[in-house]
Design a protein around this motif. Structure first.
Motif, mmCIF file in Angstrom:
data_model
loop_
_atom_site.group_PDB
_atom_site.id
_atom_site.type_symbol
_atom_site.label_atom_id
_atom_site.label_comp_id
_atom_site.label_asym_id
_atom_site.label_seq_id
_atom_site.Cartn_x
_atom_site.Cartn_y
_atom_site.Cartn_z
ATOM 1 N N ALA A 86 0.825 -1.207 0.000
ATOM 2 C CA ALA A 86 0.000 0.000 0.000
ATOM 3 C C ALA A 86 0.862 1.261 0.000
ATOM 4 N N ILE A 87 1.935 1.251 0.789
ATOM 5 C CA ILE A 87 2.825 2.418 0.831
ATOM 6 C C ILE A 87 3.552 2.578 -0.499
ATOM 7 N N ALA A 88 4.008 1.471 -1.068
ATOM 8 C CA ALA A 88 4.740 1.523 -2.330
ATOM 9 C C ALA A 88 3.884 2.078 -3.459
ATOM 10 N N ASN A 89 2.572 1.878 -3.347
ATOM 11 C CA ASN A 89 1.674 2.328 -4.410
ATOM 12 C C ASN A 89 0.877 3.575 -4.035
ATOM 13 N N GLY A 90 1.150 4.137 -2.868
ATOM 14 C CA GLY A 90 0.542 5.416 -2.484
ATOM 15 C C GLY A 90 -0.956 5.399 -2.352
ATOM 16 N N THR A 91 -1.539 4.293 -1.856
ATOM 17 C CA THR A 91 -2.998 4.213 -1.800
ATOM 18 C C THR A 91 -3.611 5.125 -0.736
ATOM 19 N N SER A 92 -2.944 5.257 0.421
ATOM 20 C CA SER A 92 -3.398 6.168 1.495
ATOM 21 C C SER A 92 -4.856 5.939 1.884
ATOM 22 N N MET B 81 9.471 -3.650 -2.104
ATOM 23 C CA MET B 81 10.543 -3.157 -1.238
ATOM 24 C C MET B 81 11.621 -2.435 -2.035
ATOM 25 N N THR B 82 11.937 -2.962 -3.209
ATOM 26 C CA THR B 82 12.932 -2.314 -4.066
ATOM 27 C C THR B 82 12.454 -0.924 -4.481
ATOM 28 N N ARG B 83 11.196 -0.825 -4.811
ATOM 29 C CA ARG B 83 10.631 0.473 -5.198
ATOM 30 C C ARG B 83 10.756 1.480 -4.059
ATOM 31 N N LEU B 84 10.441 1.032 -2.846
ATOM 32 C CA LEU B 84 10.536 1.916 -1.693
ATOM 33 C C LEU B 84 11.978 2.260 -1.356
ATOM 34 N N ALA B 85 12.869 1.276 -1.459
ATOM 35 C CA ALA B 85 14.280 1.530 -1.167
ATOM 36 C C ALA B 85 14.847 2.585 -2.101
ATOM 37 N N ARG B 86 14.405 2.576 -3.353
ATOM 38 C CA ARG B 86 14.865 3.584 -4.312
ATOM 39 C C ARG B 86 14.380 4.975 -3.951
ATOM 40 N N MET B 87 13.310 5.050 -3.164
ATOM 41 C CA MET B 87 12.800 6.343 -2.692
ATOM 42 C C MET B 87 13.508 6.804 -1.423
ATOM 43 N N GLY B 88 14.373 5.958 -0.875
ATOM 44 C CA GLY B 88 15.072 6.313 0.351
ATOM 45 C C GLY B 88 14.489 5.704 1.606
ATOM 46 N N VAL B 89 13.473 4.845 1.448
ATOM 47 C CA VAL B 89 12.873 4.180 2.605
ATOM 48 C C VAL B 89 13.825 3.100 3.121
ATOM 49 N N THR B 90 13.938 2.969 4.437
ATOM 50 C CA THR B 90 14.770 1.932 5.044
ATOM 51 C C THR B 90 13.936 0.681 5.272
ATOM 52 N N ILE C 234 7.234 10.130 3.102
ATOM 53 C CA ILE C 234 8.023 10.007 1.871
ATOM 54 C C ILE C 234 8.034 11.322 1.099
ATOM 55 N N LYS C 235 6.859 11.930 0.916
ATOM 56 C CA LYS C 235 6.801 13.135 0.086
ATOM 57 C C LYS C 235 7.505 14.330 0.728
ATOM 58 N N GLU C 236 7.556 14.324 2.061
ATOM 59 C CA GLU C 236 8.254 15.404 2.762
ATOM 60 C C GLU C 236 9.734 15.085 2.975
ATOM 61 N N ARG C 237 10.180 13.955 2.407
ATOM 62 C CA ARG C 237 11.579 13.524 2.474
ATOM 63 C C ARG C 237 12.062 13.373 3.917
ATOM 64 N N ARG C 238 11.184 12.810 4.742
ATOM 65 C CA ARG C 238 11.559 12.445 6.099
ATOM 66 C C ARG C 238 11.955 10.965 6.127
ATOM 67 N N LEU D 174 11.661 7.124 6.816
ATOM 68 C CA LEU D 174 10.643 6.087 6.969
ATOM 69 C C LEU D 174 11.339 4.738 7.103
ATOM 70 N N VAL D 175 11.036 4.018 8.198
ATOM 71 C CA VAL D 175 11.622 2.705 8.462
ATOM 72 C C VAL D 175 10.498 1.673 8.518
ATOM 73 N N LEU D 176 10.621 0.631 7.717
ATOM 74 C CA LEU D 176 9.628 -0.442 7.693
ATOM 75 C C LEU D 176 10.248 -1.718 8.247
ATOM 76 N N VAL D 177 9.740 -2.172 9.393
ATOM 77 C CA VAL D 177 10.260 -3.386 10.028
ATOM 78 C C VAL D 177 9.378 -4.556 9.579
ATOM 79 N N HIS D 178 9.727 -5.084 8.414
ATOM 80 C CA HIS D 178 8.942 -6.151 7.804
ATOM 81 C C HIS D 178 9.149 -7.460 8.552
ATOM 82 N N ARG D 179 8.047 -8.230 8.738
ATOM 83 C CA ARG D 179 8.140 -9.473 9.484
ATOM 84 C C ARG D 179 7.300 -10.536 8.768
ATOM 85 N N GLU D 180 7.893 -11.113 7.727
ATOM 86 C CA GLU D 180 7.244 -12.215 7.016
ATOM 87 C C GLU D 180 8.305 -12.969 6.229
#
Length: 215
Positions: free
Chosen positions: A115-121, A156-165, A133-137, A139-145
């Motif tokens: 949902a975050i990767a596709n900006g559904t909000s 995840m690759t899409r988000l990492a390219r945006m600077g998401v951890t 993301i849009k304010e360039r702050r 963002l850390v995602l602690v994925h558990r699966e």
């Protein structure tokens, strides 16, 4: 990271979603509050269910009642914890004009990643992440699966390219953990490191050697 205005400097948004690993989110909240950080918490409905299954904490649904229950359970945060409803669009984290300095989703489901990767909000967690993301702050995602499908990896690759951890809940064992709590602390410590929040949860790699050399 881009420079940040003062209004968000001492605030961190924390979201709990329905992934297994509720103990990670609860321990992270405890550590942030103990460090004096102002935390803005958002809890998904699924996260409430998982929390009840994996811990002894049964949280009420209403935000203020949830805040009071967490303050009592943790013994801290009476002045620094705010809890917002999943559809509370008037919350500060919903607007770029009042974004916190960082946001963590812990634990984070694959659905939330998508949902975050596709900006559904579609809810406050997704909107707050979109604002971060849009304010360039930060963002850390602690994925558990596990395992991860190609869909998960591409999101995840899409988000990492945006600077998401992307910080998977993968505990280390070099400190020889003897309890589940120590495994939880290892992951929480890595999150706190990325948020630049001081802690003493786990020994750092080669820290003893550095002290011996200094002596």
């Amino acid at each position: 990271m881009a420079s940040q205005s003062s209004h968000g400097a001492d605030r961190i948004a924390l979201a709990w979603t329905g992934a297994s690993g509720a103990a990670y989110g609860l321990r992270l909240l405890e550590q942030l509050l103990a460090a004096g950080v102002r935390v803005e918490l958002i809890v998904s409905k699924a996260a409430q269910v998982v929390l009840g299954q994996e811990t002894d904490l049964d949280l009420p649904a209403q935000p203020e009642a949830m805040r009071e229950a967490l303050v009592t359970h943790l013994g801290c945060g009476s002045n620094t914890l705010r809890v917002y409803g999943r559809e509370q669009w008037t919350a500060p984290v919903a607007s770029g004009s009042n974004a916190p300095r960082a946001m963590v989703v812990c634990p984070c489901t694959s659905g939330t990643v998508a949902a975050i990767a596709n900006g559904t909000s579609d809810n406050l967690i997704e909107r707050a992440a979109d604002v971060t993301i849009k304010e360039r702050r930060q963002l850390v995602l602690v994925h558990r699966e596990t395992p991860l499908s190609l869909i998960h990896l591409e999101n995840m690759t899409r988000l990492a390219r945006m600077g998401v951890t992307i910080l998977p809940a993968n505990p280390g064992f070099y400190h020889r953990p003897a309890t589940v709590e120590e495994l939880v602390d290892f992951v929480v410590a890595r999150v706190l490191d990325h948020l630049e929040v001081d802690h003493e949860l786990v020994p750092r790699w080669a820290a003893d050697e550095e002290r011996r050399e200094a002596d």
